[in-house]
Design an enzyme around this catalytic site. Sequence first.
Site, PDB file in Angstrom:
ATOM      1  N   LYS A  70       0.851  -1.186   0.000  1.00  7.44           N
ATOM      2  CA  LYS A  70       0.000   0.000   0.000  1.00  7.44           C
ATOM      3  C   LYS A  70       0.885   1.233   0.000  1.00  7.44           C
ATOM      4  O   LYS A  70       1.833   1.319   0.768  1.00  7.44           O
ATOM      5  CB  LYS A  70      -0.861  -0.002   1.282  1.00  7.44           C
ATOM      6  CG  LYS A  70      -1.823   1.154   1.348  1.00  7.44           C
ATOM      7  CD  LYS A  70      -3.119   0.816   0.643  1.00  7.44           C
ATOM      8  CE  LYS A  70      -3.997   2.025   0.386  1.00  7.44           C
ATOM      9  NZ  LYS A  70      -3.689   2.807  -0.814  1.00  7.44           N
ATOM     10  N   LYS A  94       4.792   2.278   8.390  1.00  2.51           N
ATOM     11  CA  LYS A  94       3.597   3.097   8.667  1.00  2.51           C
ATOM     12  C   LYS A  94       2.362   2.226   8.879  1.00  2.51           C
ATOM     13  O   LYS A  94       1.616   2.400   9.834  1.00  2.51           O
ATOM     14  CB  LYS A  94       3.371   4.054   7.480  1.00  2.51           C
ATOM     15  CG  LYS A  94       2.419   5.174   7.766  1.00  2.51           C
ATOM     16  CD  LYS A  94       2.272   6.115   6.564  1.00  2.51           C
ATOM     17  CE  LYS A  94       3.582   6.754   6.170  1.00  2.51           C
ATOM     18  NZ  LYS A  94       3.409   7.799   5.134  1.00  2.51           N
ATOM     19  N   LYS A 106       5.190   1.952  -2.988  1.00  4.14           N
ATOM     20  CA  LYS A 106       5.158   3.356  -3.404  1.00  4.14           C
ATOM     21  C   LYS A 106       5.401   3.410  -4.901  1.00  4.14           C
ATOM     22  O   LYS A 106       6.047   2.535  -5.467  1.00  4.14           O
ATOM     23  CB  LYS A 106       6.265   4.137  -2.685  1.00  4.14           C
ATOM     24  CG  LYS A 106       6.015   5.629  -2.643  1.00  4.14           C
ATOM     25  CD  LYS A 106       5.052   6.005  -1.524  1.00  4.14           C
ATOM     26  CE  LYS A 106       4.733   7.478  -1.493  1.00  4.14           C
ATOM     27  NZ  LYS A 106       3.958   7.836  -0.299  1.00  4.14           N
ATOM     28  N   THR A 190      -4.825  12.911   6.212  1.00  4.99           N
ATOM     29  CA  THR A 190      -3.416  12.978   6.621  1.00  4.99           C
ATOM     30  C   THR A 190      -3.205  14.166   7.554  1.00  4.99           C
ATOM     31  O   THR A 190      -2.624  14.029   8.639  1.00  4.99           O
ATOM     32  CB  THR A 190      -2.488  13.071   5.388  1.00  4.99           C
ATOM     33  OG1 THR A 190      -2.813  12.005   4.501  1.00  4.99           O
ATOM     34  CG2 THR A 190      -1.038  12.971   5.793  1.00  4.99           C
ATOM     35  N   ASN A 221      -1.929  19.385   0.018  1.00  8.04           N
ATOM     36  CA  ASN A 221      -3.004  18.656   0.695  1.00  8.04           C
ATOM     37  C   ASN A 221      -2.733  18.522   2.200  1.00  8.04           C
ATOM     38  O   ASN A 221      -3.601  18.819   3.025  1.00  8.04           O
ATOM     39  CB  ASN A 221      -3.179  17.266   0.051  1.00  8.04           C
ATOM     40  CG  ASN A 221      -4.119  16.394   0.863  1.00  8.04           C
ATOM     41  OD1 ASN A 221      -3.682  15.573   1.659  1.00  8.04           O
ATOM     42  ND2 ASN A 221      -5.413  16.589   0.702  1.00  8.04           N
ATOM     43  N   SER A 362      -7.321   5.503   3.791  1.00 11.64           N
ATOM     44  CA  SER A 362      -7.266   4.718   2.554  1.00 11.64           C
ATOM     45  C   SER A 362      -7.687   3.273   2.827  1.00 11.64           C
ATOM     46  O   SER A 362      -8.417   2.658   2.042  1.00 11.64           O
ATOM     47  CB  SER A 362      -5.850   4.722   1.965  1.00 11.64           C
ATOM     48  OG  SER A 362      -5.678   5.812   1.105  1.00 11.64           O
TER      49      SER A 362
END
Length: 430
Positions: A70, A94, A106, A190, A221, A362
Amino acid sequence: MSSSTNAYEMAQAQFDKVADQLGLDQQVRDYLRYPMREFHVRIPVRMDDGTIRVFQGYRVQHNDVRGPNKGGLRFAANETADTVRALAMWMTWKTAVADIPLGGGKGGIVVDPSTLSDGEKERLVRGFVKAIWKNIGPRQDVPAPDVGTTPQMMGWMMDEYSSIVGTYTPGVITGKPLGGGGSEGRTEATGFGVVFTIREAMKHLGIDPSTTTASIQGFGNVGQYVAIGFQKFLGGKILCVSCWDRNDKKSYTFTNEAGVDPHFLKSITDQYGTIDKDKARGAGYLIEEGDAWLSKDVDVLIPAALEGQITGETVKKISQKVRILAEAANGPTTPDADAVLSERGTFVIPDFLCNAGGVTVSYMEGVQNDQNFYWSKEEVQERLDQKMTSAFNSVLQMALSKGVYTRDAAYMVAIDKVVRAMKLRGWISA
Ligand code: NAD
């Protein structure tokens, strides 16, 4: 102590330090120091003027022992395989610290998104999916937005994947737009998650949040919703925010002694996070060129832009007043700066804990896609707060019980979960 600002070397140095403290076996290090898999792809795109331009793309899958890989997809002009490797590695830690059943991945495409039209962006992300579709999927690897990419692009990627496999598959990508398989609360996730960890750190340090000030690097963001959340949930004041001006190719800091108005600043910021200087000046903001955000007399310093910003050199500029460094960005602090911060007693909320709110929501988006049943914004935010608070406290307890730096404590919590799963699956000897 490593002074490298190469993100992959930083990520490996951080891991090695804790691997030594834990006395990790060589077999475990051989797995976790490197990604399990990576894909380097060339993506041909027909540009609006009819020519074909070929772009470089990467998808790195660091570790999927706890669940599907992820992690976000970035559009950045200076993207490298090493940056993507580091970011994939941090995603493994994470998801483990946030205690969600996913691994770490990623992606990156080497491009300045502001040079592309919407049609070119659409063809580029669809081309990326054509190149890697066999290697992603709801049970393999699930991309999401990050620097330079948007919910709309995630919608196009989900559509392309669904067309190729012939089945509507919303769970292949998260961070999709609302109404297109997205979750309520993902855009804010986030930034708000960062604020929840700051609130917990203040509780621990006995600081009254309503009296505090903060300085933020970056107003995309993450920076925008950190600023909004800091006022909304904590009642604190944001003294300044900074951004990269894509027209001047310089960074600027925007200060208001009475506290910035994040909603106003957001209204004069373009989709790439560049704030309109004339409009800000007209509203009375002081504008300074460079990294003035770093040396302000504030209680909380919040890097929310890029990796490698606080180095052995720049750490010297941080005011003695700063009590908390909240790493909203990924990898903002180099290992030699860590040594200084640890010595000084600054309370560092490490990146893969601090900014885990995005991947947490997510994950909730994927769960809602699987159920085909969607939750309210309040439900999402309440679950996010619970997850972030619990992740923060597991790291704090580890730091206190072992007497270690908070970043090392976060690694210990994460590595323990990943190693346990590797043993259970028989990847390494028990
Ligand atoms: P973004 O592209 O929306 O915004 C980036 C911001 O940083 C922009 O305002 C840009 O002008 C600014 N910036 C770039 N270089 C700068 C410089 N030298 N000085 C000052 N400002 C600069 O990106 P984002 O999604 O907000 O991500 C920011 C950071 O947070 C990145 O490290 C990213 O990996 C991390 N992150 C993002 C998410 C997410 O959900 N978007 C989740 C976790 C971590």
